[in-house]
Design an enzyme around this catalytic site. Structure first.
Site, PDB file in Angstrom:
ATOM      1  N   GLU A  96      -8.547   6.089 -14.615  1.00 43.76           N
ATOM      2  CA  GLU A  96      -7.036   6.051 -14.790  1.00 43.76           C
ATOM      3  C   GLU A  96      -7.107   4.879 -16.154  1.00 43.76           C
ATOM      4  OE1 GLU A  96      -7.460   4.576 -10.007  1.00 43.76           O
ATOM      5  OE2 GLU A  96      -6.748   3.270 -11.740  1.00 43.76           O
ATOM      6  N   CYS A 109      -2.925   1.617 -21.901  1.00 44.84           N
ATOM      7  CA  CYS A 109      -4.762   0.921 -21.290  1.00 44.84           C
ATOM      8  C   CYS A 109      -5.329   1.998 -21.390  1.00 44.84           C
ATOM      9  CB  CYS A 109      -3.927   0.053 -20.375  1.00 44.84           C
ATOM     10  SG  CYS A 109      -5.712  -0.886 -19.506  1.00 44.84           S
ATOM     11  N   CYS A 116     -18.093   1.082 -14.534  1.00 43.72           N
ATOM     12  CA  CYS A 116     -18.887  -0.330 -15.218  1.00 43.72           C
ATOM     13  C   CYS A 116     -20.326  -0.815 -14.897  1.00 43.72           C
ATOM     14  CB  CYS A 116     -17.965  -1.234 -16.040  1.00 43.72           C
ATOM     15  SG  CYS A 116     -18.319  -2.022 -16.720  1.00 43.72           S
ATOM     16  N   CYS A 120     -18.997  -7.691 -13.764  1.00 43.00           N
ATOM     17  CA  CYS A 120     -17.769  -9.125 -13.731  1.00 43.00           C
ATOM     18  C   CYS A 120     -17.432  -9.090 -11.880  1.00 43.00           C
ATOM     19  CB  CYS A 120     -16.626  -9.231 -14.735  1.00 43.00           C
ATOM     20  SG  CYS A 120     -17.689  -8.716 -16.383  1.00 43.00           S
ATOM     21  N   CYS A 123     -14.180  -7.843 -11.044  1.00 43.29           N
ATOM     22  CA  CYS A 123     -13.469  -7.163 -11.796  1.00 43.29           C
ATOM     23  C   CYS A 123     -13.347  -5.896 -10.858  1.00 43.29           C
ATOM     24  CB  CYS A 123     -14.115  -6.496 -12.894  1.00 43.29           C
ATOM     25  SG  CYS A 123     -13.659  -4.898 -13.207  1.00 43.29           S
ATOM     26  N   CYS A 343      -4.238  -5.184 -14.626  1.00 45.82           N
ATOM     27  CA  CYS A 343      -5.237  -5.827 -15.267  1.00 45.82           C
ATOM     28  C   CYS A 343      -6.711  -5.667 -13.863  1.00 45.82           C
ATOM     29  CB  CYS A 343      -5.263  -6.461 -15.834  1.00 45.82           C
ATOM     30  SG  CYS A 343      -4.575  -6.516 -17.273  1.00 45.82           S
TER      31      CYS A 343
HETATM   32  N1  SAH Z   1     -14.621  -4.502 -20.352  1.00 48.09           N
HETATM   33  C1  SAH Z   1     -14.341  -4.475 -20.633  1.00 48.09           C
HETATM   34  C2  SAH Z   1     -12.382  -4.088 -21.391  1.00 48.09           C
HETATM   35  C3  SAH Z   1     -11.540  -3.524 -19.237  1.00 48.09           C
HETATM   36  S1  SAH Z   1     -11.203  -4.803 -18.385  1.00 48.09           S
HETATM   37  C4  SAH Z   1     -13.325  -6.151 -20.672  1.00 48.09           C
HETATM   38  O1  SAH Z   1     -14.169  -6.290 -20.044  1.00 48.09           O
HETATM   39  O2  SAH Z   1     -12.798  -6.822 -21.016  1.00 48.09           O
HETATM   40  C5  SAH Z   1      -9.751  -5.545 -19.188  1.00 48.09           C
HETATM   41  C6  SAH Z   1      -9.187  -6.679 -19.203  1.00 48.09           C
HETATM   42  O3  SAH Z   1      -9.161  -6.613 -17.875  1.00 48.09           O
HETATM   43  C7  SAH Z   1     -10.767  -7.535 -18.749  1.00 48.09           C
HETATM   44  O4  SAH Z   1      -9.738  -8.891 -19.666  1.00 48.09           O
HETATM   45  C8  SAH Z   1     -10.854  -8.407 -17.661  1.00 48.09           C
HETATM   46  O5  SAH Z   1     -11.703  -9.154 -17.750  1.00 48.09           O
HETATM   47  C9  SAH Z   1     -10.061  -8.270 -17.027  1.00 48.09           C
HETATM   48  N2  SAH Z   1      -9.596  -8.120 -15.560  1.00 48.09           N
HETATM   49  C10 SAH Z   1     -11.028  -7.665 -14.888  1.00 48.09           C
HETATM   50  N3  SAH Z   1     -10.509  -7.650 -13.238  1.00 48.09           N
HETATM   51  C11 SAH Z   1      -9.135  -8.408 -13.244  1.00 48.09           C
HETATM   52  C12 SAH Z   1      -8.657  -9.215 -12.360  1.00 48.09           C
HETATM   53  N4  SAH Z   1      -8.976  -8.407 -10.939  1.00 48.09           N
HETATM   54  N5  SAH Z   1      -7.131  -9.018 -12.870  1.00 48.09           N
HETATM   55  C13 SAH Z   1      -6.835  -9.640 -13.504  1.00 48.09           C
HETATM   56  N6  SAH Z   1      -7.821  -9.359 -14.735  1.00 48.09           N
HETATM   57  C14 SAH Z   1      -9.167  -8.498 -14.952  1.00 48.09           C
HETATM   58 FE1  SF4 Z   2     -16.954  -3.604 -17.079  1.00 52.60          FE
HETATM   59 FE2  SF4 Z   2     -15.153  -4.945 -15.640  1.00 52.60          FE
HETATM   60 FE3  SF4 Z   2     -16.379  -6.644 -16.764  1.00 52.60          FE
HETATM   61 FE4  SF4 Z   2     -14.951  -5.113 -18.051  1.00 52.60          FE
HETATM   62  S1  SF4 Z   2     -14.103  -6.952 -16.510  1.00 52.60           S
HETATM   63  S2  SF4 Z   2     -17.011  -5.460 -18.515  1.00 52.60           S
HETATM   64  S3  SF4 Z   2     -14.524  -3.408 -16.833  1.00 52.60           S
HETATM   65  S4  SF4 Z   2     -16.809  -5.202 -14.971  1.00 52.60           S
END
Ligand code: SAH
Ligand code: SF4
Length: 377
Positions: A96, A109, A116, A120, A123, A343
């Site tokens: 996306e 974005c 990934c 995390c 996410c 996000c």
């Molecule tokens: N992998 C990279 C970039 C993609 S995620 C990273 O982790 O930085 C982009 C941002 O969205 C990151 O700060 C991530 O922690 C945040 N993010 C992930 N899941 C989210 C959620 N459910 N709600 C709000 N922010 C989220």
């Molecule tokens: Fe991967 Fe989501 Fe963690 Fe970013 S926030 S490193 S996309 S698992």
């Protein structure tokens, strides 16, 4: 037996690689600049239309090269002006891309991986697991497509003024393919964006932060999300490999290489997990008097997650506490949530190749609401 002649996709090649491609065909390297202008500035994919190249070079390019963008699967327009595209990444999967218009800028974005591996806890992309890295063509192709499809701004400039790697995937885990894209975004022969307008967001792959400082020091955003290792180990599992102290060291060195330009620390606000004033004080202790600003992100829920968004009051108090310590702190507006474009909601369509093969993930463990217990450290 007939040998198949594999053509080189010129989309996504760095200027250096494009020059090498031309030199290998006894052409002058400066032709690379002309070709880049055609591909990126004029959105041309047909070599016959590149009229300032000689006929023989055009014929050679048709023989040996192609310009193949990623295929768009669908487009979704949000009530608030955000646009989301799904690009197919083969085998029924998709990534996306989201456009977020604001009065003074238009931010795109983009995604860097199909899924990934870093898992995390909060996410949606991480919950799907990892399938593969996107190629440079698939990454820059998202930008090229959005610029071509979106109408220009009133001042005549392209709708996309900023690019952030905050879509699906961890850009620094796909370093080899991301760096040529960064070069193309800032090159005058391509999109010519200022380095300040291109942001790599990372959850903290420390060795690659150090390398990026040397290779292409664009703006850096770091997904911190917790102010101590005990908590960060649980919600950002890569922390077990690269704990906070080493991550911050790399950040300050990165900032120093860019005349101490600020690094943005992203902090997702998870109710009763990382959102107390004690957490705010700890965070301020880590970042105060450093070239740092904090961007609080209200958690965006997705199906199957057990996390909840902190209340608006909690977020406000947290932000005020950081400011009291002298930090620059902002709260990100949630945009595009009617089309699941906010996000962390980007899930595309990923079948988890690693999980399918091994029955488990490479790093950390699955975001499974049944076995995840987060204690608020
Ligand atoms: N992998 C990279 C970039 C993609 S995620 C990273 O982790 O930085 C982009 C941002 O969205 C990151 O700060 C991530 O922690 C945040 N993010 C992930 N899941 C989210 C959620 N459910 N709600 C709000 N922010 C989220
Ligand atoms: Fe991967 Fe989501 Fe963690 Fe970013 S926030 S490193 S996309 S698992």
């Amino acid at each position: 037996m007939a040998t198949t002649h594999k053509k080189t996709n010129l989309l996504g090649l760095s200027q250096g690689d494009l020059e090498q491609f031309l030199i290998a065909r006894s052409e002058k390297p400066f032709r690379a600049r002309q070709i880049m202008q055609w591909i990126y500035q004029r959105n041309v994919s047909d070599f016959d239309a590149m009229t300032d190249l000689s006929k023989s070079l055009r014929a050679q390019l048709k023989e040996d090269a192609e310009i193949v963008p990623p295929q768009v699967q669908s487009r979704h327009d949000s009530k608030d002006g955000c646009v989301k595209w799904l690009f197919s990444s083969g085998s029924g999967q998709a990534v996306e891309t989201v456009f977020i218009p604001e009065s003074d800028r238009g931010t795109l974005c983009i995604s860097s991986q199909v899924g990934c591996a870093l898992d995390c806890a909060f996410c949606a992309t991480g919950a799907q697991g990892f399938n593969r890295n996107l190629t440079s063509a698939e990454i820059i192709g998202q930008v090229r497509h959005a610029i071509a499809e979106l109408p220009h701004r009133d001042n005549g400039e392209a709708a996309v003024s900023n690019v952030v790697f905050m879509g699906m995937g961890e850009p620094l885990a796909n370093y080899r393919n991301v760096v040529p894209v960064l070069e193309l975004l800032v090159s005058d022969w391509s999109y010519g964006m200022s380095r300040r307008r291109v942001t790599v967001s990372t959850s903290g792959i420390v060795p690659h932060i150090d390398k990026l400082a040397e290779d292409c020091n664009v703006a850096l955003a770091v997904s911190l999300h917790a102010p101590n290792d005990e908590l960060r180990d649980q919600i950002v599992p890569i922390n077990k490999m690269h704990p906070i102290a080493s991550l911050l060291d790399a950040c300050w060195q990165y900032a120093a290489k860019r005349s101490n330009r600020f690094i943005t620390f992203e902090y997702v606000m998870l109710r009763d997990v990382n959102d107390s004033l004690t957490h705010a004080n700890q965070l301020a202790d880590l970042l105060k008097d450093k070239p740092a600003k904090v961007n609080l992100i209200p958690f965006n829920p997705f199906p199957g997650t057990e996390f909840k968004r902190s209340s608006l009051d909690t977020i406000r108090h947290f932000q005020e506490r950081l400011r009291k310590h002298g930090l620059v702190a902002t709260t990100r507006k949630t945009r595009g949530d009617d089309i699941n474009a906010a996000c962390g909601q980007l899930a595309g369509k990923v079948s988890d190749r690693v999980k399918n093969r091994l029955g488990r993930k490479i790093v950390g463990h699955r975001s499974n609401s049944k076995n995840r217990r987060i204690s608020s450290a």
